[in-house]
Write a protein that holds these residues in place. Structure first.
Motif, mmCIF file in Angstrom:
data_model
loop_
_atom_site.group_PDB
_atom_site.id
_atom_site.type_symbol
_atom_site.label_atom_id
_atom_site.label_comp_id
_atom_site.label_asym_id
_atom_site.label_seq_id
_atom_site.Cartn_x
_atom_site.Cartn_y
_atom_site.Cartn_z
ATOM 1 N N PHE A 236 0.840 -1.198 0.000
ATOM 2 C CA PHE A 236 0.000 0.000 0.000
ATOM 3 C C PHE A 236 0.876 1.249 0.000
ATOM 4 C CE2 PHE A 236 -2.114 3.435 2.320
ATOM 5 C CZ PHE A 236 -3.273 3.569 1.568
ATOM 6 N N ALA A 237 1.918 1.216 0.819
ATOM 7 C CA ALA A 237 2.824 2.364 0.871
ATOM 8 C C ALA A 237 3.555 2.536 -0.456
ATOM 9 C CB ALA A 237 3.826 2.171 2.016
ATOM 10 N N TYR A 238 4.011 1.439 -1.029
ATOM 11 C CA TYR A 238 4.723 1.510 -2.310
ATOM 12 C C TYR A 238 3.820 2.036 -3.416
ATOM 13 C CZ TYR A 238 9.429 -0.403 -1.975
ATOM 14 O OH TYR A 238 10.774 -0.564 -1.747
ATOM 15 N N GLN A 239 2.630 1.454 -3.511
ATOM 16 C CA GLN A 239 1.734 1.849 -4.593
ATOM 17 C C GLN A 239 1.295 3.295 -4.424
ATOM 18 O OE1 GLN A 239 1.514 0.044 -7.081
ATOM 19 N NE2 GLN A 239 1.475 -2.111 -6.587
ATOM 20 N N SER A 240 1.027 3.714 -3.204
ATOM 21 C CA SER A 240 0.575 5.079 -2.976
ATOM 22 C C SER A 240 1.659 6.083 -3.346
ATOM 23 C CB SER A 240 0.174 5.273 -1.513
ATOM 24 O OG SER A 240 -0.915 4.447 -1.191
ATOM 25 N N SER A 241 2.885 5.807 -2.920
ATOM 26 C CA SER A 241 3.956 6.771 -3.159
ATOM 27 C C SER A 241 4.462 6.717 -4.592
ATOM 28 C CB SER A 241 5.109 6.530 -2.181
ATOM 29 O OG SER A 241 5.583 5.207 -2.297
ATOM 30 N N ASN A 242 4.658 5.515 -5.123
ATOM 31 C CA ASN A 242 5.261 5.397 -6.456
ATOM 32 C C ASN A 242 4.249 5.490 -7.591
ATOM 33 O OD1 ASN A 242 8.001 5.052 -5.684
ATOM 34 N ND2 ASN A 242 7.533 2.985 -5.024
ATOM 35 N N ALA A 243 3.091 4.844 -7.441
ATOM 36 C CA ALA A 243 2.114 4.840 -8.532
ATOM 37 C C ALA A 243 1.354 6.156 -8.606
ATOM 38 C CB ALA A 243 1.138 3.677 -8.365
ATOM 39 N N LEU A 244 1.045 6.757 -7.456
ATOM 40 C CA LEU A 244 0.239 7.975 -7.451
ATOM 41 C C LEU A 244 1.075 9.249 -7.482
ATOM 42 C CD1 LEU A 244 -2.490 6.985 -4.833
ATOM 43 C CD2 LEU A 244 -2.529 6.703 -7.311
ATOM 44 N N PHE A 245 2.286 9.188 -6.945
ATOM 45 C CA PHE A 245 3.102 10.396 -6.871
ATOM 46 C C PHE A 245 3.392 11.024 -8.239
ATOM 47 C CE2 PHE A 245 7.261 12.500 -6.782
ATOM 48 C CZ PHE A 245 6.981 13.526 -5.896
ATOM 49 N N PRO A 246 3.777 10.252 -9.271
ATOM 50 C CA PRO A 246 4.006 10.890 -10.574
ATOM 51 C C PRO A 246 2.774 11.616 -11.108
ATOM 52 C CG PRO A 246 4.977 8.703 -10.544
ATOM 53 C CD PRO A 246 4.149 8.819 -9.300
ATOM 54 N N ASN A 247 1.592 11.012 -10.963
ATOM 55 C CA ASN A 247 0.368 11.662 -11.449
ATOM 56 C C ASN A 247 0.036 12.909 -10.623
ATOM 57 O OD1 ASN A 247 0.175 9.578 -13.271
ATOM 58 N ND2 ASN A 247 -1.214 8.379 -12.015
ATOM 59 N N LEU A 248 0.212 12.807 -9.306
ATOM 60 C CA LEU A 248 -0.022 13.956 -8.436
ATOM 61 C C LEU A 248 0.923 15.103 -8.800
ATOM 62 C CD1 LEU A 248 -1.394 14.965 -5.662
ATOM 63 C CD2 LEU A 248 0.759 14.249 -4.635
ATOM 64 N N SER A 249 2.182 14.760 -9.019
ATOM 65 C CA SER A 249 3.181 15.784 -9.337
ATOM 66 C C SER A 249 2.875 16.465 -10.667
ATOM 67 C CB SER A 249 4.576 15.154 -9.395
ATOM 68 O OG SER A 249 4.880 14.503 -8.182
ATOM 69 N N ARG A 250 2.422 15.674 -11.636
ATOM 70 C CA ARG A 250 2.132 16.209 -12.963
ATOM 71 C C ARG A 250 0.834 17.022 -12.955
ATOM 72 N NH1 ARG A 250 1.363 11.782 -15.183
ATOM 73 N NH2 ARG A 250 3.513 11.287 -15.771
ATOM 74 N N ASP A 251 -0.215 16.460 -12.369
ATOM 75 C CA ASP A 251 -1.548 17.075 -12.468
ATOM 76 C C ASP A 251 -1.745 18.232 -11.497
ATOM 77 O OD1 ASP A 251 -1.962 15.104 -14.319
ATOM 78 O OD2 ASP A 251 -3.177 13.831 -13.005
ATOM 79 N N VAL A 252 -1.199 18.100 -10.290
ATOM 80 C CA VAL A 252 -1.444 19.109 -9.253
ATOM 81 C C VAL A 252 -0.324 20.156 -9.203
ATOM 82 C CG1 VAL A 252 -1.768 19.487 -6.776
ATOM 83 C CG2 VAL A 252 -2.795 17.488 -7.896
ATOM 84 N N HIS A 253 0.927 19.673 -9.303
ATOM 85 C CA HIS A 253 2.055 20.580 -9.120
ATOM 86 C C HIS A 253 2.728 20.983 -10.431
ATOM 87 C CE1 HIS A 253 1.646 20.087 -4.835
ATOM 88 N NE2 HIS A 253 1.828 18.780 -4.917
#
Length: 317
Positions: A236-253
Motif C-alpha cells: 500500500f505504501a509503495y503503490q501510494s507513493s510510487n504509482a500515485l506520486f508521478p500523477n499527483l506531481s504532474r496534475d497538481v504541481h
C-alpha cells in the motif's frame, strides 16, 4: 571480504533490472501511457493492477523454476522477460499488448525477490542480515541512478528509443549476471571448503517439496501475522507513493517528466542512509521492530504527500 565483493558484483545487474521493472514502471511507463498515449490515470492504474496480479503467478512460478533450473537461471530468464516487455511497449498503443507487457514486467521483480534474495541470505552465512541489507543497499543506489538517467530519456519524449534502450540493458544484465553469479558461487564454495563446511549446493526448495512440519513452523508464532501485515501495509505504501506520486506531481504541481523521475530517484537516498545504519546492527536486533517503524514512517510520509502545499514539500515527503 571477497564474498562481500562478489555479492555486490552479482547483485548489481539484478538491481538494474529490478529498478527498471519496479521503479521504472511508476516513472517511465507512467509517462509513456499518460503523456505518450493519452491514457487516463484510471487506465494507468488498471495497467499497474495487471502487473500486480501477474505477480501472483510469477512468485510461485519463480519458486518452482528455481527448484528445477537453479536460482541463477531463474533470475536470468526473468530479467530477459523484462527486456522483452520493454521491447513490446513502444510498438503498440492497444490495450491488450500493453497489458501483456505489463504482466511480463513483473517477472524482473519476482526474479529478484524469489530467486536472488533467498540466495543472498544463504550466502551471508552466519550474518544473513548483513548480506540482505548490503544487497538492498545496492538495489536502492542502482534504482536512484537508473531513474535519474532514465528521466533524461523521458524528457526527450522519444519513447521508442528509450524503451528499446531499457530492453537492451535488461538483456545485457541477464548475460552479465550469469557470468558474475557463477564466480560468486565458486567463491562461496571455496570459502566453505577452507572453513571445513560441507559443499552443499545453494538451491531452492519446491513448493510441492514442503513437509508438514515446514508449514507448521510458518503458522506457529507471530510469523504469519507479521507477513500478513507486511503484505497489506508495505505494498500500500509503495503503490501510494510510487504509482500515485508521478500523477499527483504532474496534475497538481505541474512537474515535467524529468523532474518527476529525479524526485522518485532521490527518494532512494533516505532508504540508502537507513540501510547503512541498519548494516551495523541488523544481525543483533529483532528486525521485525525495525520493519514496523518503517511502515509507520511510510504512513506519515504519504499523509504529508497528500497534503503538501507545494511541489517542493511533496518531493521532500
Amino acid at each position: 571480504m571477497r564474498r562481500l565483493f562478489w555479492l555486490v558484483a552479482a547483485t548489481f545487474p539484478v538491481a538494474v533490472v529490478s529498478a527498471l521493472t519496479w521503479f521504472g514502471v511508476f516513472v517511465f511507463v507512467n509517462a509513456y501511457l499518460i503523456r505518450g498515449l493519452g491514457w487516463t490515470n484510471a487506465a494507468y492504474t488498471v495497467a499497474i493492477l495487471t502487473m500486480s496480479v501477474a505477480m501472483f503467478f510469477w512468485y510461485p512460478f519463480c519458486t518452482e523454476l528455481s527448484a528445477r533450473l537453479g536460482r541463477r537461471w531463474t533470475v536470468a530468464l526473468t530479467s530477459t522477460a523484462s527486456g522483452l516487455a520493454y521491447a513490446i511497449l513502444p510498438f503498440s498503443d492497444r490495450f491488450w499488448p500493453i497489458q501483456t507487457a505489463m504482466a511480463l514486467l513483473g517477472a524482473g521483480t519476482a526474479g529478484y525477490l524469489v530467486g536472488w534474495t533467498p540466495f543472498v541470505a544463504e550466502a551471508g552465512g552466519d550474518r544473513p542480515g548483513r548480506a540482505m541489507v548490503l544487497a538492498t543497499l545496492v538495489l536502492n543506489l542502482v534504482g536512484m541512478v537508473s531513474l535519474i538517467a532514465g528521466g533524461l530519456f523521458m524528457d526527450t519524449v522519444n519513447y521508442r528509443a528509450a524503451f528499446l534502450t531499457l530492453s537492451a540493458v535488461c538483456i545485457a544484465c541477464a548475460v552479465a549476471f550469469l557470468a558474475v553469479s557463477r564466480r560468486f558461487e565458486a567463491v562461496i564454495q571455496a570459502e566453505n571448503a577452507a572453513s571445513g563446511l560441507p559443499q552443499t549446493p545453494l538451491g531452492a526448495v519446491s513448493i510441492r517439496g514442503l513437509q508438514r512440519q515446514d508449514v507448521a513452523e510458518l503458522v506457529r508464532g507471530p510469523f504469519l501475522l507479521v507477513v500478513l501485515l507486511g503484505i497489506c501495509a508495505a505494498p500500500f505504501a509503495y503503490q501510494s507513493s510510487n504509482a500515485l506520486f508521478p500523477n499527483l506531481s504532474r496534475d497538481v504541481h505541474g512537474m515535467d517528466e524529468r523532474t518527476i523521475a529525479i524526485l522518485v530517484g532521490m527518494g532512494r537516498v533516505p532508504s540508502g542512509i537507513a540501510l547503512l545504519l541498519a548494516l551495523q546492527f541488523i544481525d543483533r536486533i529483532r528486525a521485525v521492530r525495525l520493519y514496523a517503524v518503517g511502515l509507520v514512517l511510510d504512513g506519515l510520509a504519504i499523509l504529508c504527500i497528500a497534503h503538501a502545499p507545494s511541489a517542493g514539500t511533496a518531493g521532500a515527503a
